[in-house]
Design a protein around this motif. Sequence first.
Motif, short mmCIF file in Angstrom:
data_model
loop_
_atom_site.label_atom_id
_atom_site.label_comp_id
_atom_site.label_asym_id
_atom_site.label_seq_id
_atom_site.Cartn_x
_atom_site.Cartn_y
_atom_site.Cartn_z
N ALA A 190 18.24 49.45 118.08
CA ALA A 190 18.91 50.52 118.83
C ALA A 190 18.09 50.82 120.07
CB ALA A 190 19.06 51.77 117.98
N GLY A 191 18.66 51.62 120.98
CA GLY A 191 17.99 51.98 122.21
C GLY A 191 17.42 53.38 122.17
N HIS A 192 17.03 53.87 123.33
CA HIS A 192 16.47 55.22 123.42
C HIS A 192 17.53 56.27 123.09
CE1 HIS A 192 13.31 57.93 124.76
NE2 HIS A 192 14.25 58.68 125.31
N GLY A 193 17.12 57.30 122.38
CA GLY A 193 18.04 58.37 122.04
C GLY A 193 19.02 58.03 120.94
N PHE A 194 18.69 57.04 120.11
CA PHE A 194 19.66 56.58 119.11
C PHE A 194 20.01 57.64 118.08
CE2 PHE A 194 15.54 55.23 117.19
CZ PHE A 194 15.65 55.80 115.93
N ASN A 195 19.20 58.70 117.97
CA ASN A 195 19.50 59.74 117.00
C ASN A 195 20.53 60.74 117.50
OD1 ASN A 195 18.69 61.27 114.42
ND2 ASN A 195 18.44 62.83 115.99
N CYS A 196 20.77 60.80 118.80
CA CYS A 196 21.60 61.85 119.38
C CYS A 196 23.06 61.42 119.47
CB CYS A 196 21.08 62.22 120.77
SG CYS A 196 22.08 63.48 121.58
N ASP A 197 23.92 62.10 118.71
CA ASP A 197 25.34 61.73 118.67
C ASP A 197 26.11 62.20 119.90
OD1 ASP A 197 25.44 64.43 118.18
OD2 ASP A 197 26.34 64.26 116.19
N GLN A 198 25.42 62.78 120.87
CA GLN A 198 26.05 63.15 122.13
C GLN A 198 25.69 62.19 123.26
OE1 GLN A 198 25.52 67.32 123.09
NE2 GLN A 198 25.75 67.95 120.95
N ARG A 199 24.98 61.13 122.93
CA ARG A 199 24.57 60.15 123.94
C ARG A 199 25.25 58.82 123.69
NH1 ARG A 199 18.08 61.07 124.80
NH2 ARG A 199 18.53 59.87 126.67
N GLY A 200 25.44 58.08 124.77
CA GLY A 200 26.06 56.76 124.63
C GLY A 200 25.21 55.80 123.83
N SER A 201 23.92 56.05 123.74
CA SER A 201 23.00 55.19 123.00
C SER A 201 22.95 55.52 121.51
CB SER A 201 21.60 55.30 123.60
OG SER A 201 21.16 56.65 123.61
N TYR A 202 23.75 56.49 121.08
CA TYR A 202 23.74 56.87 119.66
C TYR A 202 24.06 55.67 118.79
CZ TYR A 202 25.36 59.05 115.29
OH TYR A 202 25.55 59.41 113.97
N ASP A 203 23.26 55.48 117.76
CA ASP A 203 23.49 54.40 116.81
C ASP A 203 23.47 54.99 115.40
OD1 ASP A 203 23.54 51.25 116.51
OD2 ASP A 203 22.18 52.03 114.96
N LYS A 204 24.63 55.16 114.82
CA LYS A 204 24.74 55.88 113.55
C LYS A 204 23.92 55.26 112.42
CE LYS A 204 28.14 57.81 110.32
NZ LYS A 204 29.59 57.94 110.00
N PRO A 205 23.99 53.94 112.19
CA PRO A 205 23.18 53.38 111.10
C PRO A 205 21.68 53.63 111.29
CG PRO A 205 24.84 51.80 111.80
CD PRO A 205 24.84 52.90 112.82
N SER A 206 21.20 53.48 112.53
CA SER A 206 19.77 53.72 112.78
C SER A 206 19.42 55.19 112.60
CB SER A 206 19.41 53.27 114.20
OG SER A 206 19.64 51.89 114.36
N ALA A 207 20.29 56.07 113.10
CA ALA A 207 20.04 57.50 112.97
C ALA A 207 20.00 57.92 111.51
CB ALA A 207 21.11 58.28 113.72
N GLU A 208 20.92 57.41 110.72
CA GLU A 208 20.97 57.78 109.30
C GLU A 208 19.75 57.26 108.55
OE1 GLU A 208 24.77 56.38 107.99
OE2 GLU A 208 25.82 58.18 108.72
N LEU A 209 19.33 56.03 108.84
CA LEU A 209 18.16 55.47 108.17
C LEU A 209 16.90 56.23 108.58
CD1 LEU A 209 16.78 53.41 106.39
CD2 LEU A 209 16.83 51.78 108.33
N ALA A 210 16.79 56.53 109.87
CA ALA A 210 15.60 57.27 110.33
C ALA A 210 15.56 58.66 109.70
CB ALA A 210 15.61 57.37 111.85
N LEU A 211 16.72 59.31 109.58
CA LEU A 211 16.75 60.64 108.96
C LEU A 211 16.38 60.55 107.49
CD1 LEU A 211 17.33 63.65 109.08
CD2 LEU A 211 19.74 63.14 108.66
N THR A 212 16.86 59.54 106.79
CA THR A 212 16.49 59.36 105.38
C THR A 212 14.98 59.23 105.24
OG1 THR A 212 18.61 58.30 104.83
CG2 THR A 212 16.75 57.85 103.37
N ARG A 213 14.39 58.43 106.10
CA ARG A 213 12.93 58.26 106.04
C ARG A 213 12.20 59.55 106.41
NH1 ARG A 213 13.23 52.33 109.03
NH2 ARG A 213 13.18 51.06 107.11
N THR A 214 12.73 60.26 107.38
CA THR A 214 12.11 61.52 107.81
C THR A 214 12.15 62.55 106.69
OG1 THR A 214 12.60 61.13 110.14
CG2 THR A 214 12.31 63.43 109.45
N LEU A 215 13.30 62.71 106.07
CA LEU A 215 13.44 63.69 104.99
C LEU A 215 12.55 63.33 103.80
CD1 LEU A 215 17.28 64.35 105.12
CD2 LEU A 215 15.47 65.95 105.75
N GLU A 216 12.47 62.06 103.48
CA GLU A 216 11.60 61.64 102.38
C GLU A 216 10.14 61.92 102.70
OE1 GLU A 216 9.93 60.45 99.00
OE2 GLU A 216 12.08 60.79 99.34
#
Length: 223
Positions: A190-216
Motif C-alpha cells: 500500500a502507499g502513504h496514508g493507507f489507513n485513512c478511508d478519506q484518502r485515495g490511497s486508502y487500502d482496506k486490507p492493509s488498514a484492517e491488518l495494521a489495526l489488528t496488529r495495533t490492537l493486539e
Amino acid sequence: MGQMIELTAADGFKLGAYRADPDGTPKGAIVVVQEIFGVNGHIRNVADGFAAEGYVAIAPAIFDRAQPGIELGYDQAGVDAGIKARSAIPLDGTLADLQAAIDAVEDVGKVGIVGYCWGGTLAFAAAGRLAGLSAAVGYYGGQIVSSFLDVEPQIPIILHFGETDHGIPLTDVQKIIDRYPTLPIHTYQAGHGFNCDQRGSYDKPSAELALTRTLEFFRQHLV
C-alpha cells in the motif's frame, strides 16, 4: 461518542483535544496523534474506534499553536495548509502538548500512543522523550529517519509502513531496521496514508491488518 475538551501544557499553553470514552471500565488510554490535517473527522473517527475497543482515546489538537481549530481536507490545498501549520510550531511545543494529553488520561490506567503520518513520526519521538507511556505505534512516520533516528525508544513500539509510499522509500525503512534490529516493523502492499478511508490511497486490507496488529500490541502492553 466523544467531545472536545481543553488541555494545558507545561508552558501554560491551552489547546483543544477530542476525547472519546468507552462504555464501562477502560482498559487503558490511547493518545491519537493527527496527520498534518488537524483533528478532523477522520481522526475523531479513529479515536471513536479505539474507544469502542474499550480505551479512553484522546486526540490533542497540536496545530492549535499555529491556529486554533484547524481541520483540513485531503486535497492539495489541505496538504499545503497542513505543511505550513506544522512548520510554524516548534517541536518542543508539540511535545509539550502531547505530554499534556498523556497526563490528562493517566488516571484511567496505562497509556499508549498511536500516530499517523506526522503523528507517526511524533509517536516515535514520544517513545523516547516523553513520560507516562507504556507503548507506542507509528504509522508511516516520514521524518523518523531525518530527525529522530538517534532517539532511543524507552517503551515497546511497533511501526507500520506502505511498500509503495512515494514519500518514505523502503531504503528509509531499512535504515530504521538497521538502527533498531529488534524493533517490529510491518510493511504493507500500500502507499502513504493507507489507513485513512478519506484518502485515495486508502487500502482496506492493509488498514484492517495494521489495526489488528495495533490492537493486539496495545492489549499486550496496556494491561
